[in-house]
Scaffold this motif. Structure first.
Motif, PDB file in Angstrom:
ATOM      1  N   ASP A 245       1.495  -4.374   5.219  1.00 21.21           N
ATOM      2  CA  ASP A 245       0.793  -3.770   5.299  1.00 21.21           C
ATOM      3  C   ASP A 245      -0.130  -3.768   3.715  1.00 21.21           C
ATOM      4  N   ALA A 246       0.522  -4.044   2.311  1.00 23.78           N
ATOM      5  CA  ALA A 246      -0.565  -4.518   1.114  1.00 23.78           C
ATOM      6  C   ALA A 246      -1.684  -5.340   1.398  1.00 23.78           C
ATOM      7  N   THR A 247      -2.336  -4.596   0.818  1.00 22.35           N
ATOM      8  CA  THR A 247      -3.684  -4.965   0.215  1.00 22.35           C
ATOM      9  C   THR A 247      -3.226  -5.711  -0.749  1.00 22.35           C
ATOM     10  N   VAL A 248      -4.421  -7.071  -1.047  1.00 24.32           N
ATOM     11  CA  VAL A 248      -4.562  -8.115  -2.493  1.00 24.32           C
ATOM     12  C   VAL A 248      -5.923  -8.048  -2.724  1.00 24.32           C
ATOM     13  N   LYS A 249      -6.210  -8.655  -4.080  1.00 25.09           N
ATOM     14  CA  LYS A 249      -7.751  -8.747  -4.397  1.00 25.09           C
ATOM     15  C   LYS A 249      -7.561  -9.994  -5.042  1.00 25.09           C
TER      16      LYS A 249
END
Length: 448
Positions: A245-249
């Motif tokens: 559930d992590a978010t990376v850009k």
């Protein structure tokens, strides 16, 4: 196939259909057979007896046909000849010995870190167990950098932290006559939020590896700026492991350097992870800027979106973009899309754009890829010129529009003005150069 103004610049992949395209600049989709391959040697030098997970994030080697099995042992990576798939676009002689070990290891690069107080910054030795925990070298240069670095920088963002300003790592080259090697680990603990900027400036012949461990529920934005002087050579492997559930850009911005080769690799440590990969590059005469991406969907219900845009001008300007998404058998319910666009400002440029999909399961929500390469849109230029805008200014406005939306998506206010100023500086070089002719523009569009 050459892109034209009436062509759509995207296509949607339907599982089970195989793409056909031009060999040097086309999209491909591979329906991979089930792979029973096991990981090769993955024990780093200097850490005997310590096992490492493979950089693709699983106990087995990637099933990808485009990425060889990784190893920390330099001997497991033959010196490339240029005939290998992963090296066929790269001018090996311009890497100054980084591929064959002949580079003199007396280059000088200084790394400095500016970080908020709650961030821990350490300089560690080769025996630190955090090194090599996210990635395994996938090619000869990455393995050479792993073997050759003396100390590493480890940046840790504590759990639940909300940083009020970016962490800035500045890599400043001070001598390009010899080679230098680096290693960095960025560890973002669960539920933290951070922006990390890697700023590469100066003159160097530099090979490096960067690992990003992103914990459960964390949010990370990474901006890697390659703003080198014209004589620099830079080869880097950046690996990201995205937690549940992590978010990376991840953003790659490349303007400077004689030759830059950036390989960005993503895998997932659990379901629910989301990754957005953005890229912006501007290639001048005789520059070689190469971006290679590998997204390994090794967990179900993960997402990825890739969008890279580049402009080229001047004789001998060469851009390479190779994107690959592997959807493993276990990765049900995933969604992915990758897109690359190149704008040819003058004749004499070359853009190789190769998006790929490798699919092992039909139980996915969606997967697509696209590639478009072309010159200025004649209708856009005519519209501006018919309203009294001079030709050079019309070209400048079109390029601004080409990049502006991508710069907005980066979402880092501290970089917005700098990026637009660099685009302006690049456009100044094109004033007086004849625009690309419609009959000499190389281009390709994925069509499946």
């Amino acid at each position: 196939m050459r892109a034209t103004s009436d062509m759509p610049d995207h296509d949607q992949i339907r599982t089970g259909e195989v793409a056909a395209g031009e060999p040097a600049a086309a999209a491909s989709q591979v329906l991979s057979p089930e792979s029973g391959a096991t990981a090769g040697s993955a024990t780093p030098a200097g850490a005997a007896g310590r096992a490492h997970a493979h950089g693709a994030g699983a106990e087995s080697a990637p099933a990808s046909h485009l990425h060889p099995t990784g190893s920390f042992d330099l001997a497991d990576h033959p010196v490339p000849t240029g005939r290998e798939e992963v090296w066929r676009f790269t001018p090996l002689k311009r890497l100054r010995g980084l591929t064959d070990g002949t580079a003199s290891p007396d280059g000088k690069v200084v790394t400095s870190v500016d970080a908020p107080a709650e961030v821990r910054v350490e300089t560690v030795g080769r025996d630190d167990p955090r090194l090599g925990s996210v990635y395994v070298p996938g090619d000869r240069v990455s393995a050479q950098a792993w073997t050759s670095f003396q100390s590493a920088t480890v940046v840790t963002v504590p759990q639940d932290a909300r940083l009020d300003r970016p962490v800035v790592l500045t890599v400043r080259g001070e001598d390009a006559s010899g080679a230098s090697y680096g290693h960095t680990v960025v560890d973002v603990k669960p539920y933290a939020e951070a922006v990390v900027i890697l700023d590469h400036v100066g003159s160097a012949t530099h090979a490096a590896n960067v690992e990003f461990a992103v914990g459960e529920g964390a949010r990370l934005t990474v901006v890697s700026m390659q703003d080198w002087e014209d004589d620099a050579v830079h080869a880097v492997h950046q690996a990201l492991r995205v937690g549940r559930d992590a978010t990376v850009k991840h953003v790659a911005v490349t303007f400077g350097g004689d030759l830059v080769r950036l390989y960005a690799q993503v895998d997932y440590a659990g379901p629910g992870g989301e990754v957005e990969m953005l890229g912006l590059y501007f290639v001048d005469a005789d520059q070689h800027l190469e971006h290679r991406l590998f997204v390994d969907h090794n967990h179900p219900h993960t997402q990825s979106n890739v969008e890279y845009k580049g402009a080229l001008q001047g004789k001998g300007a060469h851009a390479v973009w190779v994107g690959d998404v592997l959807i493993r058998k276990v990765a049900e319910g995933i969604r992915t899309y990758e897109h690359n666009r190149n704008l040819m400002l003058t004749d004499g440029c070359r853009a190789d754009s190769v998006p790929n999909l490798e699919i092992e399961t039909g139980e996915i929500e969606g997967a697509g890829h696209a590639s478009a390469t072309g010159r200025f849109d004649d209708e856009q230029l005519f519209y501006l010129q018919s309203r009294g805008v001079p030709t050079d200014e019309a070209r400048r406005l079109v390029v601004h529009g080409f990049f502006a939306d991508l710069i907005r998506q980066i979402g880092v206010p501290e970089l917005r003005d700098r990026l637009m100023q660099r685009v302006e500086a690049e456009l100044e070089r094109s004033i007086g150069l004849p625009p690309a002719s419609s009959g000499a523009t190389p281009g390709a569009r994925s069509e499946v």
